[in-house]
Structures are given as C-alpha cells and as structure tokens.
Scaffold this motif. Structure first.
Motif, PDB file in Angstrom:
ATOM      1  N   SER A 448       0.831  -1.211   0.000  1.00 64.92           N
ATOM      2  CA  SER A 448       0.000   0.000   0.000  1.00 64.92           C
ATOM      3  C   SER A 448       0.862   1.256   0.000  1.00 64.92           C
ATOM      4  CB  SER A 448      -0.943  -0.005   1.203  1.00 64.92           C
ATOM      5  OG  SER A 448      -0.210  -0.015   2.415  1.00 64.92           O
ATOM      6  N   GLU A 449       1.976   1.225   0.745  1.00 66.90           N
ATOM      7  CA  GLU A 449       2.870   2.391   0.768  1.00 66.90           C
ATOM      8  C   GLU A 449       3.515   2.607  -0.604  1.00 66.90           C
ATOM      9  OE1 GLU A 449       4.460   2.340   5.399  1.00 66.90           O
ATOM     10  OE2 GLU A 449       5.367   0.984   3.934  1.00 66.90           O
ATOM     11  N   ARG A 450       3.925   1.486  -1.212  1.00 63.79           N
ATOM     12  CA  ARG A 450       4.535   1.597  -2.538  1.00 63.79           C
ATOM     13  C   ARG A 450       3.513   2.108  -3.554  1.00 63.79           C
ATOM     14  NH1 ARG A 450       5.298  -3.130  -3.306  1.00 63.79           N
ATOM     15  NH2 ARG A 450       3.855  -3.615  -5.012  1.00 63.79           N
ATOM     16  N   LYS A 451       2.291   1.603  -3.489  1.00 62.51           N
ATOM     17  CA  LYS A 451       1.244   2.029  -4.422  1.00 62.51           C
ATOM     18  C   LYS A 451       0.997   3.532  -4.299  1.00 62.51           C
ATOM     19  CE  LYS A 451      -3.656   1.423  -5.560  1.00 62.51           C
ATOM     20  NZ  LYS A 451      -3.419   1.582  -7.017  1.00 62.51           N
ATOM     21  N   LYS A 452       0.988   4.043  -3.091  1.00 65.04           N
ATOM     22  CA  LYS A 452       0.747   5.464  -2.881  1.00 65.04           C
ATOM     23  C   LYS A 452       1.825   6.306  -3.550  1.00 65.04           C
ATOM     24  CE  LYS A 452      -0.119   8.885   0.767  1.00 65.04           C
ATOM     25  NZ  LYS A 452      -0.232   9.104   2.247  1.00 65.04           N
ATOM     26  N   LYS A 453       3.081   5.880  -3.403  1.00 59.65           N
ATOM     27  CA  LYS A 453       4.182   6.626  -4.004  1.00 59.65           C
ATOM     28  C   LYS A 453       4.170   6.500  -5.528  1.00 59.65           C
ATOM     29  CE  LYS A 453       8.219   6.663  -1.785  1.00 59.65           C
ATOM     30  NZ  LYS A 453       8.315   7.927  -1.029  1.00 59.65           N
ATOM     31  N   MET A 454       3.836   5.331  -6.036  1.00 62.02           N
ATOM     32  CA  MET A 454       3.775   5.147  -7.488  1.00 62.02           C
ATOM     33  C   MET A 454       2.636   5.962  -8.097  1.00 62.02           C
ATOM     34  SD  MET A 454       4.555   1.039  -7.775  1.00 62.02           S
ATOM     35  CE  MET A 454       4.336   0.947  -9.563  1.00 62.02           C
ATOM     36  N   ASP A 455       1.501   5.962  -7.447  1.00 61.94           N
ATOM     37  CA  ASP A 455       0.345   6.700  -7.969  1.00 61.94           C
ATOM     38  C   ASP A 455       0.575   8.204  -7.946  1.00 61.94           C
ATOM     39  OD1 ASP A 455      -0.888   4.321  -8.413  1.00 61.94           O
ATOM     40  OD2 ASP A 455      -2.378   4.508  -6.813  1.00 61.94           O
ATOM     41  N   ALA A 456       1.548   8.649  -7.167  1.00 69.22           N
ATOM     42  CA  ALA A 456       1.847  10.088  -7.105  1.00 69.22           C
ATOM     43  C   ALA A 456       2.699  10.552  -8.279  1.00 69.22           C
ATOM     44  CB  ALA A 456       2.551  10.418  -5.790  1.00 69.22           C
ATOM     45  N   VAL A 457       3.289   9.619  -9.016  1.00 68.64           N
ATOM     46  CA  VAL A 457       4.116  10.001 -10.178  1.00 68.64           C
ATOM     47  C   VAL A 457       3.557   9.457 -11.491  1.00 68.64           C
ATOM     48  CG1 VAL A 457       6.226  10.249  -8.829  1.00 68.64           C
ATOM     49  CG2 VAL A 457       5.691   8.039  -9.864  1.00 68.64           C
ATOM     50  N   ASN A 458       2.622   8.519 -11.401  1.00 74.43           N
ATOM     51  CA  ASN A 458       1.992   7.947 -12.593  1.00 74.43           C
ATOM     52  C   ASN A 458       0.549   8.424 -12.677  1.00 74.43           C
ATOM     53  OD1 ASN A 458       4.198   6.254 -13.471  1.00 74.43           O
ATOM     54  ND2 ASN A 458       3.746   4.910 -11.743  1.00 74.43           N
ATOM     55  N   PRO A 459       0.266   9.402 -13.530  1.00 73.83           N
ATOM     56  CA  PRO A 459      -1.099   9.934 -13.591  1.00 73.83           C
ATOM     57  C   PRO A 459      -2.092   8.898 -14.087  1.00 73.83           C
ATOM     58  CG  PRO A 459       0.208  10.750 -15.432  1.00 73.83           C
ATOM     59  CD  PRO A 459       1.155  10.041 -14.512  1.00 73.83           C
ATOM     60  N   LYS A 460      -3.297   9.015 -13.605  1.00 75.32           N
ATOM     61  CA  LYS A 460      -4.371   8.169 -14.126  1.00 75.32           C
ATOM     62  C   LYS A 460      -5.006   8.826 -15.345  1.00 75.32           C
ATOM     63  CE  LYS A 460      -8.547   5.635 -12.909  1.00 75.32           C
ATOM     64  NZ  LYS A 460      -9.412   5.128 -11.815  1.00 75.32           N
ATOM     65  N   TYR A 461      -5.037  10.154 -15.345  1.00 80.07           N
ATOM     66  CA  TYR A 461      -5.681  10.879 -16.437  1.00 80.07           C
ATOM     67  C   TYR A 461      -4.715  11.864 -17.081  1.00 80.07           C
ATOM     68  CZ  TYR A 461      -9.825   9.086 -14.057  1.00 80.07           C
ATOM     69  OH  TYR A 461     -10.747   8.261 -13.474  1.00 80.07           O
ATOM     70  N   VAL A 462      -4.623  11.805 -18.387  1.00 84.02           N
ATOM     71  CA  VAL A 462      -3.894  12.802 -19.165  1.00 84.02           C
ATOM     72  C   VAL A 462      -4.821  13.255 -20.289  1.00 84.02           C
ATOM     73  CG1 VAL A 462      -1.612  11.857 -18.640  1.00 84.02           C
ATOM     74  CG2 VAL A 462      -2.846  11.052 -20.671  1.00 84.02           C
ATOM     75  N   LEU A 463      -4.452  14.349 -20.944  1.00 87.04           N
ATOM     76  CA  LEU A 463      -5.279  14.875 -22.029  1.00 87.04           C
ATOM     77  C   LEU A 463      -4.975  14.081 -23.296  1.00 87.04           C
ATOM     78  CD1 LEU A 463      -7.351  16.991 -22.917  1.00 87.04           C
ATOM     79  CD2 LEU A 463      -5.447  18.501 -23.497  1.00 87.04           C
ATOM     80  N   ARG A 464      -5.573  12.902 -23.360  1.00 88.77           N
ATOM     81  CA  ARG A 464      -5.351  12.057 -24.537  1.00 88.77           C
ATOM     82  C   ARG A 464      -5.794  12.793 -25.792  1.00 88.77           C
ATOM     83  NH1 ARG A 464      -4.651   6.474 -23.475  1.00 88.77           N
ATOM     84  NH2 ARG A 464      -4.620   5.993 -21.247  1.00 88.77           N
ATOM     85  N   ASN A 465      -5.147  12.464 -26.888  1.00 88.04           N
ATOM     86  CA  ASN A 465      -5.383  13.180 -28.137  1.00 88.04           C
ATOM     87  C   ASN A 465      -6.847  13.117 -28.555  1.00 88.04           C
ATOM     88  OD1 ASN A 465      -2.529  13.305 -28.067  1.00 88.04           O
ATOM     89  ND2 ASN A 465      -2.427  11.336 -29.097  1.00 88.04           N
ATOM     90  N   TYR A 466      -7.462  11.967 -28.409  1.00 88.70           N
ATOM     91  CA  TYR A 466      -8.853  11.846 -28.848  1.00 88.70           C
ATOM     92  C   TYR A 466      -9.796  12.609 -27.918  1.00 88.70           C
ATOM     93  CZ  TYR A 466     -10.398   8.416 -25.318  1.00 88.70           C
ATOM     94  OH  TYR A 466     -10.770   7.789 -24.146  1.00 88.70           O
ATOM     95  N   MET A 467      -9.424  12.740 -26.648  1.00 87.42           N
ATOM     96  CA  MET A 467     -10.246  13.522 -25.726  1.00 87.42           C
ATOM     97  C   MET A 467     -10.268  14.990 -26.154  1.00 87.42           C
ATOM     98  SD  MET A 467      -8.910  11.740 -22.173  1.00 87.42           S
ATOM     99  CE  MET A 467      -9.568  13.016 -21.103  1.00 87.42           C
ATOM    100  N   ALA A 468      -9.100  15.515 -26.466  1.00 85.40           N
ATOM    101  CA  ALA A 468      -9.042  16.904 -26.924  1.00 85.40           C
ATOM    102  C   ALA A 468      -9.862  17.078 -28.194  1.00 85.40           C
ATOM    103  CB  ALA A 468      -7.584  17.309 -27.171  1.00 85.40           C
ATOM    104  N   GLN A 469      -9.791  16.098 -29.090  1.00 87.63           N
ATOM    105  CA  GLN A 469     -10.538  16.201 -30.335  1.00 87.63           C
ATOM    106  C   GLN A 469     -12.047  16.158 -30.097  1.00 87.63           C
ATOM    107  OE1 GLN A 469      -9.262  17.019 -33.167  1.00 87.63           O
ATOM    108  NE2 GLN A 469     -11.188  16.916 -34.315  1.00 87.63           N
ATOM    109  N   LEU A 470     -12.490  15.338 -29.150  1.00 84.24           N
ATOM    110  CA  LEU A 470     -13.916  15.305 -28.806  1.00 84.24           C
ATOM    111  C   LEU A 470     -14.379  16.664 -28.293  1.00 84.24           C
ATOM    112  CD1 LEU A 470     -14.229  11.828 -27.020  1.00 84.24           C
ATOM    113  CD2 LEU A 470     -15.212  12.467 -29.243  1.00 84.24           C
ATOM    114  N   ALA A 471     -13.549  17.285 -27.461  1.00 76.52           N
ATOM    115  CA  ALA A 471     -13.898  18.607 -26.933  1.00 76.52           C
ATOM    116  C   ALA A 471     -13.948  19.638 -28.056  1.00 76.52           C
ATOM    117  CB  ALA A 471     -12.883  19.029 -25.872  1.00 76.52           C
ATOM    118  N   ILE A 472     -13.039  19.530 -29.007  1.00 75.78           N
ATOM    119  CA  ILE A 472     -12.998  20.461 -30.136  1.00 75.78           C
ATOM    120  C   ILE A 472     -14.247  20.318 -31.000  1.00 75.78           C
ATOM    121  CG2 ILE A 472     -11.817  20.917 -32.326  1.00 75.78           C
ATOM    122  CD1 ILE A 472      -9.182  20.198 -30.780  1.00 75.78           C
ATOM    123  N   GLU A 473     -14.610  19.081 -31.311  1.00 75.02           N
ATOM    124  CA  GLU A 473     -15.771  18.855 -32.183  1.00 75.02           C
ATOM    125  C   GLU A 473     -17.062  19.322 -31.522  1.00 75.02           C
ATOM    126  OE1 GLU A 473     -15.575  14.741 -33.261  1.00 75.02           O
ATOM    127  OE2 GLU A 473     -13.794  15.009 -34.532  1.00 75.02           O
TER     128      GLU A 473
END
Length: 524
Positions: A448-473
């Motif tokens: 659990s301690e390791r998971k907390k530290k890993m989750d702090a540097v590995n994002p769950k959400y980024v602005l994926r290219n298709y997400m930006a395109q959906l917002a644009i359309e």
C-alpha cells in the motif's frame, strides 16, 4: 479589474523605434509596440479561476464585460502598451533567422503577492513578426493550448498557464492538413500567463546579428528579474545563468518523459529560458508506448522531435544557447563542461524517475537492466503507457504467476490486443514480471505504501489526443461541456475519480488514424 502593472521589460530593454505594424526585420530591439486586432463578436468560453487568482483577478471580474473586451483584444488596460517580442530560432535543426511573436501580443506584466506574471494574447492579430501569416488562431488549436496548459500544471510539470479561452466571432482561413484544401474556421484567442515568455531564440537572434550590446542587455535583464539567486556582478554570472537554464530544461524534459508528453516542435524559439513548457502546437500524448512516435505531421519523415529523442534535442538546443552566450563569456570550455554534465545528470535523473514509476526506491545493481528490459518489452506489442504504469502499482509483492494468468490482468488491461500475443512476447513479459517481483522483495515499503508513491508520479488521467478532439468537435457546435469536464478532471490527474473512469481507457479504434487524434500539423 484592479491590477498592478510593472513595465520593466519595456523600460529596461531597447524598443523598435518604428511604430507602424508592418512586416520587417527589427534590428537592435527586443520588442515592437503593437495593438491587438479588434474582434467583431467576442464571447468567453472558459476561464481558469486558479490562474486568475495568481493575478488578483476575481470571479466577478471574469464575468464582466471589461474582462471579455481586454482578453479578446478589444480594449487596452489603462497605463499599458502592448508589444510583440523579437526572437529568432533553429527550426528542425536549421537557423531560421528572425521569427518573433507572429501571433502573440504581450498585454502587460502584473505584480501580485510579490510575484510577477506576463499576460499574452495568442491569436490577437498581426505584428511586425507575422511574416506572411495573419496573426490569428483558430478554435481547435486554442482549445488544445488552453486545456493542456492547465493539465500540465496539475501534473506538476513546469508550464505556461492559461487564463481565458474566447471566441473572436471572426472566421479564420486555415489549411489544417497542409494538403491544399484551406477552409474557414472559428477564430479564438487564448490568454496565456507566465513569469516570462523569453525563449532561447530571444538570445540567439542578437548573437546571430553580432549585436553583443543588445545581447548583454537582455541577459543582464533576465538575470536581474528572473534568476534572483545569481549575483549579477559575479565573474561567472553568465555561466551560472546557463547552468540554471540547463537544470530547469533537463527537469522539464524528464517530466515530459515521465507522463508520455511529446511536445512535437522543440525548435529553439519554442524553448523557454525558464524551463517552462511553452507553445502548445502539434503536441500529443503517447497512447501505445512508442519512443519513435511524433505527433507532428511536418516531422513525419525524419521524426526529429519523437518522444525518445526529446532528451537529445534538449541538449542540442542548449548547445545553440551556449553558442549564443559565448560572445559574453569568450571561453568555450566551461560551457562545454556544463553541456557534458547535462548528459550524465540526465541519465542518472532519468533512472531515478523510472525507478519511481515502477516503485523501486532502494539501490540495486539490476535496476538499470530491469528498466531497459521493460522499455523493450513495452514495445513488443501495443501497450498503453498511462494505463500500464498506473496499473502496475496494484501488483503485490507476493503475486504468483500461474498457467491461467501468465500475464497479470493489471498488465493485460494496458495491452491493445492481449489475446493475440505471440509466445515470444508472452515470454518477454513473464521474464520481466518475474524479475520485477524478485526485485520488489528488496523494497521495505508495504504494497500500500509503494502504491501510494507510485500513484503520485503515474497519472491516471492525461489529455489524450482523442479527448481533446472530442472537446474540439463539441465546441465547434457550440457545446462547451467537455471543455469544462476535462478542465475539472485534469485538475486532479493522480486521483482515482471513479465517476470519470471512462476516460481511463485505451484509445478507441476510431481515433487511431483520425486527424487531430493521431498526428497534427502546426496549422492553427
């Protein structure tokens, strides 16, 4: 709006004496005064209250007509004189000469709570540096810049910020794919915010013109206002300046690699002297882990700015900056020593970053080999970078590989076609997972301690290219709900956010080759 303006850039540095807004070479000057182009029917799409707070702009200010008119270029703030900056740059490895703010106009610099921020409109009209362009921007590129600026900030990556996204009410002609089929698009304006918009090219232009006097004035100004830890009278002040620029540039690129961000156009005129991510053009996020990927259609053939080459390009760009500063230092050896240190420092910093991504915090001789094996295995079959590293934190030390689950489900979820893996790929994964689980036994942290530290540097959400395109359309049809949804989602990219689980998913197949989702041009 009650704002405190400071004018040290225009007061302390030489101005272009010609006031006409005509395209021309601008010698011996750091900027040209220019007035934004008035817009016909401006409207506010979105504003960042967090960025506004940095400037002392309130929520009430944001919804005022005064705010709208100022940040769409229709009115000028009292006691201010907007200007465009002069700079040059190396573009795709070749010296391009004078470039400058061709579609960006600096409104003012604000002082608030002992911090200074420059405000710049992108897409506000022609300047002396526009060359053959119109100085305007379109909605699609403006949405991408607005959302990504704020997303990168919340990822913990140094970046320019975005204050507002507005429609101009005017149409802009663009050839989106550079295929000879231009079309009219909705015009838009982003107000972006940074302590400074100075770039490597700001210094290169004066060195290229052998204008050492203006070069020195600009470097002295930069140290005085943006590098307070440096004593400007120290004999090695310029070397300290270059060392700090190297340090911040290196850390910025390390963070890009950490989250899978590809800038797409790392020309020296797009490199901030403060180590900020700047000029969000044809950027993209790695979907499948692929060091050879570039989002820029212009870079398709040679892939100069591909993901895996960004660290090298950072060094190459710093070399060009060193060449520009050489006339002030007159000694190549200390500059070379700093550049040589970049390579060693990058390798060690990159190793520590990658170890943190996979939850290794103790020293072990096998770590470098383990990471290299992982990077090779990730490329054997299309594997989503964001999902893989985020899910890896759920793998426990005592996990047992079985014949029914040769590859753990957490990893399978990141692979695009897990049921069609060849025996060779499966073997590479099982070999790596076995080595990784053995290595985890040396880590004192609990799961659990390791998971907390890993989750702090590995994002769950980024602005994926298709997400930006959906917002644009959607926005092109007048629906701005996805802009708000993504803006809110990406303010907490490391949080679980169960209600937004649908955005923690591999790229849909329809987006694989769709324009705006796979590759983009510089057209905006």
């Amino acid at each position: 709006m009650k704002l405190t303006h400071i004018h040290h850039f225009t007061q302390e540095l030489p101005a272009d004496p010609i006031m006409e807004n005509t395209r021309r070479q601008v010698p011996h000057a750091c900027f040209s005064y220019v007035t934004p182009k008035k817009t016909t029917a401006p409207s506010l799409i979105h504003a960042s209250k967090e960025t506004a707070a940095l400037l002392g702009i309130t929520s009430a200010d944001i919804i005022s007509d005064d705010f709208l008119q100022v940040f769409t270029g229709n009115s000028i703030l009292p006691e201010t004189n907007p200007y465009a900056m002069c700079y040059g740059g190396h573009q795709f490895g070749n010296w391009a000469g004078q470039l400058g703010d061709g579609r960006a106009i600096n409104l003012t610099t604000i002082r608030h709570k002992n911090q200074s921020y420059s405000l710049q409109l992108k897409g506000a009209g022609e300047t002396p540096y526009s060359r053959t362009a119109d100085g305007l921007a379109v909605l699609r590129s403006s949405i991408r810049e607005y959302l990504c600026s704020e997303a990168m900030h919340h990822l913990g990556i140094s970046t320019t910020r975005a204050l507002s996204l507005c429609l101009s009410g005017d149409k802009v002609l663009r050839d989106m794919l550079y295929d000879g089929n231009p079309a009219y698009e909705k015009g838009a304006i982003v107000c972006r915010v940074a302590p400074s918009f100075l770039r490597f090219g700001s210094y290169e232009i004066f060195a290229s013109r052998q204008d050492t006097h203006t070069l020195q004035a600009l470097v002295d100004y930069t140290i005085k206002h943006h590098f307070p830890s440096i004593n400007p009278t120290a004999p090695d002040a310029y070397l300290q300046f270059f060392q700090q620029v190297c340090n911040t540039t290196l850390q910025m690129i390390i963070d890009w690699q950490r989250v899978g961000f590809v800038h797409g156009v790392m020309n020296t005129d797009n490199m901030s002297i403060l180590g900020l991510t700047i000029d969000y053009g044809p950027y993209g996020w790695l979907e499948g882990y692929d060091p050879q990927w570039t989002p820029n259609t212009t870079d398709r053939q040679f892939k100069r700015y591909r993901y895996g080459n960004q660290p090298h390009i950072g060094l190459w760009n710093l070399l060009q900056l060193a060449n520009a500063l050489y006339p002030l230092i007159q000694d190549a050896k200390p500059l070379e020593a700093i550049l040589n240190g970049y390579k060693d420092t990058f390798e060690s910093t990159y190793l520590q970053m990658m170890k943190a991504k996979i939850g290794l915090f103790e020293k072990a001789p096998e770590d470098l080999q383990l990471i290299e094996h992982l990077e090779e295995t990730l490329q054997l079959a299309e594997t989503d970078m964001t999902i893989f590293f985020r899910n890896l934190s759920s793998l426990t030390k005592n996990h047992s590989l079985t014949s029914k689950e040769i590859i753990p489900q957490y990893i399978k979820e990141a692979i695009y076609n897990p049921d069609t893996l060849s025996p060779e790929v499966i073997n590479s994964w099982t070999t790596w997972i076995t080595s990784y689980l053995n290595r985890l036994q040396k880590e004192p942290l609990s799961d659990s301690e390791r998971k907390k530290k890993m989750d702090a540097v590995n994002p769950k959400y980024v602005l994926r290219n298709y997400m930006a395109q959906l917002a644009i359309e959607a926005a092109d049809k007048g629906d701005y709900s996805l802009i708000e949804e993504f803006y809110t989602l990406l303010k907490n990219p490391y949080k679980t956010q169960p209600d937004s689980q649908k955005w923690f998913a591999k790229r849909p197949e329809w987006a694989r080759h769709k324009a705006g989702c796979s590759m983009l041009s510089c057209s905006s």
